[in-house]
Design an enzyme around this catalytic site. Structure first.
Site, short mmCIF file in Angstrom:
data_model
loop_
_atom_site.label_atom_id
_atom_site.label_comp_id
_atom_site.label_asym_id
_atom_site.label_seq_id
_atom_site.Cartn_x
_atom_site.Cartn_y
_atom_site.Cartn_z
N LYS A 84 34.54 51.44 15.17
CA LYS A 84 35.45 52.36 16.02
C LYS A 84 34.70 52.97 17.36
O LYS A 84 33.65 52.72 17.15
CB LYS A 84 35.42 53.44 15.17
N CYS A 135 40.44 60.16 29.48
CA CYS A 135 41.61 58.52 29.52
C CYS A 135 41.93 58.71 28.20
O CYS A 135 41.49 59.06 26.48
CB CYS A 135 40.52 57.58 29.29
N CYS A 182 44.72 56.05 28.60
CA CYS A 182 45.55 54.95 28.16
C CYS A 182 44.74 53.27 28.11
O CYS A 182 44.91 52.57 28.39
CB CYS A 182 46.02 54.44 30.25
N CYS A 237 38.89 59.82 33.09
CA CYS A 237 40.00 58.89 33.07
C CYS A 237 38.76 58.82 34.82
O CYS A 237 38.86 59.80 35.31
CB CYS A 237 40.83 59.73 33.53
N HIS A 262 45.26 54.67 34.89
CA HIS A 262 46.47 54.67 34.13
C HIS A 262 47.58 54.63 35.76
O HIS A 262 48.81 54.40 35.34
CB HIS A 262 47.19 55.96 33.37
#
Length: 132
Positions: free
Chosen positions: A75, A91, A93, A102, A106
């Site tokens: 996980k 992030c 995406c 990020c 994206h």
């Protein structure tokens, strides 16, 4: 000469007069053509799927979002500490090279897929100024 039952003209055995197409003839033809095309494509249906990248040696299942980040872990969990006045852009995406932060990946993902995903921005307000 009349037909044996007295209806219509007598016909020569084996001869028939063509019937004009009925109101549903075009629809029946269309659906028969569609069914024939589908039957031709069914054996090749698997050829149109895009192969998924491997995940820990097994192919990915439909609906998998993460295709490359920390795949060796069961996980993905990241903890970030924020102090007063801090801000992080996270992030969402799963395409960022700086995950969990990020890096704008994206934008390309959205252009390629028509998706509308963007980052999550988390901030902590600055501590109020101490009174003297």
């Amino acid at each position: 000469a009349r037909h044996a039952r007295g209806r219509g003209p007598a016909r020569t055995p084996g001869a028939h007069s063509p019937r004009p197409p009925g109101p549903g003839a075009a629809m029946r033809f269309f659906f028969a053509l569609l069914a024939a095309a589908l039957l031709l494509l069914l054996p090749h249906a698997g050829a149109f799927r895009v192969p998924a990248p491997a995940s820990r040696g097994a192919p990915l299942r439909a609906g998998v979002i993460n295709d490359s980040i920390k795949k060796e872990e069961p996980k993905v969990v990241d903890m970030l500490e924020l102090g007063p006045g801090d801000k992080k852009v996270l992030c969402r995406c799963w395409k960022s090279g700086t995950f969990p932060l990020c890096n704008g990946a994206h934008v390309k993902h959205n252009e390629e897929t028509g998706d509308n995903v963007g980052p999550a921005i988390v901030s902590v307000p600055k501590a109020p100024a101490a009174e003297e």
